[in-house]
Design a protein around this motif. Structure first.
Motif, short mmCIF file in Angstrom:
data_model
loop_
_atom_site.label_atom_id
_atom_site.label_comp_id
_atom_site.label_asym_id
_atom_site.label_seq_id
_atom_site.Cartn_x
_atom_site.Cartn_y
_atom_site.Cartn_z
N MET A 152 0.82 -1.20 0.00
CA MET A 152 0.00 0.00 0.00
C MET A 152 0.86 1.27 0.00
O MET A 152 0.50 2.28 -0.61
CB MET A 152 -0.93 -0.01 1.21
N LYS A 153 2.01 1.24 0.67
CA LYS A 153 2.88 2.42 0.70
C LYS A 153 3.52 2.68 -0.66
O LYS A 153 3.88 3.82 -0.97
CB LYS A 153 3.96 2.24 1.76
N GLU A 154 3.67 1.64 -1.47
CA GLU A 154 4.27 1.81 -2.79
C GLU A 154 3.29 2.36 -3.82
O GLU A 154 3.70 2.81 -4.89
CB GLU A 154 4.83 0.47 -3.28
N LYS A 155 2.00 2.27 -3.54
CA LYS A 155 1.00 2.77 -4.49
C LYS A 155 0.95 4.29 -4.44
O LYS A 155 0.84 4.89 -3.37
CB LYS A 155 -0.36 2.17 -4.18
N ASP A 180 -4.89 6.47 -0.74
CA ASP A 180 -5.06 6.52 0.70
C ASP A 180 -5.71 5.22 1.15
O ASP A 180 -6.60 4.68 0.47
CB ASP A 180 -5.95 7.72 1.09
N PHE A 181 -5.25 4.69 2.28
CA PHE A 181 -5.80 3.42 2.73
C PHE A 181 -6.05 3.47 4.23
O PHE A 181 -5.44 4.24 4.98
CB PHE A 181 -4.88 2.26 2.37
N GLU A 182 -6.95 2.59 4.64
CA GLU A 182 -7.30 2.44 6.05
C GLU A 182 -7.34 0.95 6.38
O GLU A 182 -7.89 0.16 5.61
CB GLU A 182 -8.66 3.08 6.34
N MET A 183 -6.74 0.56 7.49
CA MET A 183 -6.65 -0.85 7.85
C MET A 183 -7.15 -1.03 9.28
O MET A 183 -6.72 -0.31 10.19
CB MET A 183 -5.21 -1.34 7.71
N LYS A 184 -8.07 -1.99 9.48
CA LYS A 184 -8.61 -2.30 10.79
C LYS A 184 -8.42 -3.77 11.10
O LYS A 184 -8.53 -4.62 10.20
CB LYS A 184 -10.10 -1.94 10.86
N VAL A 185 -8.18 -4.07 12.38
CA VAL A 185 -7.88 -5.44 12.82
C VAL A 185 -8.86 -5.82 13.92
O VAL A 185 -9.18 -5.01 14.81
CB VAL A 185 -6.43 -5.56 13.34
N SER A 186 -9.33 -7.08 13.86
CA SER A 186 -10.16 -7.65 14.93
C SER A 186 -9.73 -9.08 15.19
O SER A 186 -9.24 -9.76 14.28
CB SER A 186 -11.65 -7.60 14.54
N MET A 187 -9.91 -9.56 16.44
CA MET A 187 -9.52 -10.92 16.82
C MET A 187 -10.63 -11.53 17.67
O MET A 187 -11.11 -10.91 18.63
CB MET A 187 -8.21 -10.92 17.62
N VAL A 188 -11.06 -12.74 17.29
CA VAL A 188 -12.07 -13.46 18.07
C VAL A 188 -11.59 -14.90 18.26
O VAL A 188 -10.74 -15.39 17.51
CB VAL A 188 -13.45 -13.45 17.39
N GLU A 189 -12.15 -15.57 19.26
CA GLU A 189 -11.89 -16.98 19.45
C GLU A 189 -13.23 -17.69 19.58
O GLU A 189 -14.21 -17.14 20.10
CB GLU A 189 -11.03 -17.24 20.69
#
Length: 753
Positions: free
Chosen positions: A533-536, A540-549
């Motif tokens: 994404m930094k090379e493009k 502009d980009f947005e990244m979200k992370v989620s974790m479940v078990e």
């Protein structure tokens, strides 16, 4: 840097610098017109030292550099300056004066005691100020160089090659940065725009029309010291495929010519063996003849000694006879009679000597003839053996080329097969065997890059094929390289899912998470996405992370604060997408942010000790990363997701000896894994109903396995003999998953008005 980079810019000067063997840096300003030839440029250049005021700021000059290549030599004569003997204790020489703030100056110490330093602003030698000595110290120059070194290289197609490691002058292109007041190395993209390098690139493309990568050409020109001829030779040597084209038109099939060559080699080996046996027999015969010759020579010497003794005795008898004759004629009749008696004996002896000489001469002639005959036969045999060896070498070379052609065709077939699998949307399955020092058997064997064999307790051997099989010696880097293409699809707007499956203690968590100093697929995938994404440009980009078990058929948020009440989460369908209300999503801006989030989630994950694994995961872990990017040029919004699944290990209750809560956990784990297998079977059989809702795990994976995502799976196995039944079960599960066709994945790109 655009096409206009070749224009003159304020504050930027272009030079080509060359590092000489004596350590000095030679620089050449590149004019836009009337450029001298490459050979003239190498023969004559002005000199730029790295200890100049413009160059030394922020950079350390090499210790072996001397200012002796200035256009003007240092002045001589006495001036008001301190004696170099008082500072260095030596005669005229060059030294380095280092100030407290780490600035360095080249100082010439003359024989009369005067000292001078280089003023690079005016390109002149100046008298060294006495007051500077209190604010620094002198250091000697180091002018060590290394000589040339020779060696050898065994090339797989060209055989033994002689190599030479030689220290030479090196051209380096710099530009002068007015803001930093120093010379800086020029980037490849800038260097491409300079008229000098543009001309070399054009010459290279004129010779190698298939070489269209300008930056690759510039990089090769750097390595070849800006020689277009050496760059072209390097490209041809590295990318020569004549070996393959040579045989493509001559042979109909690699397997047929391979069999013919093997038969021919066997025939040549048989002939060579017969020749060697015949040579050994002739050597034995020659040895026997040499022994006979030695015996004959010994007999000849003995006969010569007897003949000599006989002649001596004859002379003695003749003397005695003459004396007897002189004594009187009375004894003459007796002597005559005695001579008549001895004459036949003497004649017989002489005849025997002549016969022995004749036999000896005959034997010698026969021996010489026999030796000549055997020598000629040995020479002919040697020629025949050399011819066979030459033919054998030619056949071996042809066989090696055919094998190389076969390997190339196999790689091409594999690539085409992978493309077909991706078009069909098949799940790509990789098999990895964990490293275990306790393993001393060979129940698992790796046959090639895509086949693994398992030997059961009754001695039967089963083979399983996957996209790639990793042995216990495989590194984390090698595993990630094969999954990189499918992971980077997330940046193009695809939904991507990676699942790790296997028995407990088989290395699933190590493959997905890995230790901090050697991370697994999860961290490497997210780092790769950030780099893409930094090379493009203009994106502009947005990244979200989620974790479940998924623990005991319940969904829990692993990123919720410990102070908050942990509640069970539910799954709702919102349009075509699944939605989990109350799930924590954290926006991240770098790989370090993601690692911090994953560390929190790992601490909250449920683990316990069992007889099979001291740190067994008792829940299924799902790490989901949503990437949304906006391109200001195309006015499009791209949305992709990456789901990384670390499944809990399947286990047998009889072996893990789980009781109480561990038993309940094991039952829930096995139930969800069985539901995952049922989903795969239903998709493979094109059933009208896919039982995604039979388990919370499969329900969460519905969006990844429902035909709108790219998926791959790692089946992890253990090399221990005690785990062979679980290993076979895991490999069977992977073979079934490999036959699942999810359909062609689609991109999620929308046009923004």
């Amino acid at each position: 840097m655009g096409a206009g980079a070749s224009k003159a810019q304020p504050g930027v000067h272009v030079v080509v610098a060359q590092s000489n063997e004596d350590g000095s840096i030679r620089a050449e300003h590149l004019p836009t017109e009337n450029r001298e030839s490459d050979g003239d440029r190498r023969r004559s250049r002005p000199v730029l030292h790295s200890n100049s005021p413009q160059y030394s700021r922020g950079k350390r000059r090499p210790r072996h550099e001397e200012p002796h290549s200035l256009s003007s030599s240092p002045p001589t004569g006495s001036h008001s300056s301190p004696s170099p003997a008082a500072v260095t204790g030596q005669g005229p020489e060059f030294k380095i004066f280092k100030t407290i703030d780490n600035n360095e100056y080249t100082v010439h110490c003359a024989e009369d005691g005067s000292m001078y330093y280089v003023d690079w602003a005016e390109q002149k030698w100046r008298v060294f100020p006495t007051e500077w000595i209190k604010g620094g110290k002198f250091e000697n120059l180091d002018t060590k160089t290394n000589g040339d070194r020779e060696g050898e290289l065994i090339h797989p197609f060209r055989g033994k090659l002689t190599t030479l490691l030689r220290q030479e002058s090196l051209n380096v292109m710099y530009f002068f940065d007015e803001s930093n007041h120093g010379w800086l190395p020029m980037p490849l993209s800038w260097e491409r725009q300079t008229p000098f390098v543009s001309r070399l690139v054009a010459e290279t493309k004129n010779v190698c029309s298939d070489w269209d990568d300008d930056l690759s050409i510039v990089a090769t020109l750097r390595q070849c010291n800006y020689s277009a001829e050496d760059s072209v030779n390097c490209h041809i040597a590295i990318n020569d495929e004549g070996v393959f084209n040579k045989f493509k038109d001559k042979v109909g099939g690699s397997s047929l010519i391979f069999e013919k060559l093997q038969e021919k080699i066997k025939e040549l080996e048989t002939e060579l063996k017969e020749c060697r046996e015949s040579k050994a027999t002739m050597k034995e015969e020659l040895t026997a003849l040499k022994d006979i010759l030695q015996e004959t020579k010994a007999e000849n010497e003995q006969l010569k000694q007897e003949l000599k003794s006989f002649k001596t005795e004859q002379r003695k008898q003749s003397v005695v006879l003459q004396q007897s004759m002189g004594r009187g004629s009375m004894r003459l009749p007796a002597i005559t009679a005695k001579m008549n008696i001895l004459r036949p004996t003497v004649q017989n002896g002489l005849q025997e000597i002549r016969n022995v000489k004749f036999k000896l001469h005959t034997t010698r002639q026969q021996l010489k003839k026999s030796v000549r005959t055997h020598t000629e036969q040995m020479n002919e045999l040697s020629k025949a053996v050399r011819g066979l060896l030459v033919r054998f070498e030619h056949q071996s070379a042809a066989l090696q080329e055919t094998r190389a052609l076969y390997r190339k065709e196999a790689v091409q077939r594999k690539l085409l097969f992978n493309q077909v699998q991706e078009l069909r949307g098949n799940i790509r399955v990789f098999c990895r065997c964990r490293h275990d020092e306790r393993s001393t058997s060979d129940s698992l064997s790796f046959e090639g890059e895509d086949t693994v064999s398992v030997t059961t307790a009754n001695g039967k051997k089963r083979k399983y094929e996957f996209e790639k099989v990793y042995s216990p010696k495989t590194t984390q880097d090698m595993v990630f390289e094969d999954t990189r293409p499918i992971i980077t699809s997330c940046a193009d707007g695809y939904n991507v899912c990676i699942i790790a499956y296997g028995q407990t203690g088989a290395g699933k968590t190590y493959t997905m998470m890995g230790p901090r100093d050697n991370p697994g697929v999860n961290v490497r995938s997210i780092k790769e996405l950030f780099n893409i994404m930094k090379e493009k440009d203009k994106t502009d980009f947005e990244m979200k992370v989620s974790m479940v078990e998924v623990y005991n058929e319940s969904i829990y948020d692993l990123l919720k604060s410990p102070n908050e009440v942990q509640e069970k989460l539910q799954i709702h369908k919102k349009g075509k997408e699944l939605h989990v209300p109350g799930l924590t999503e954290i926006e991240v801006c770098s790989t370090d942010d993601v690692i911090k989030v994953m560390t929190v989630g790992e601490k909250n994950r449920t683990t316990a000790s069992t007889k099979m694994n001291t740190n067994s995961s008792r829940s299924h872990l799902l790490l989901r990363l949503v990437l949304v990017s906006y391109n200001s040029v195309s006015k499009t919004t791209t949305r992709g997701s990456l789901t990384l699944v670390d499944l809990a290990g399947s286990e047998r209750i009889s072996r893990s000896e789980a009781t109480g809560l561990r038993l309940v956990e094991a039952a829930a784990i096995n139930k969800s894994l069985s539901a995952l297998g049922q989903v795969f079977s239903s998709i493979r059989e094109n059933s009208l109903h896919i039982p995604f809702r039979n388990s919370k795990l499969t329900h969460l994976l519905q969006q990844c396995l429902g035909g709108d995502a790219k998926a791959c799976m790692f089946v992890n196995v253990s090399p221990l003999d005690a785990n062979v039944p679980e290993t076979i079960s895991t490999l069977e599960f992977g073979m079934n998953a490999r036959q699942v066709a999810l359909g062609k994945a689609t991109t999620h790109i929308t046009k923004t008005t």
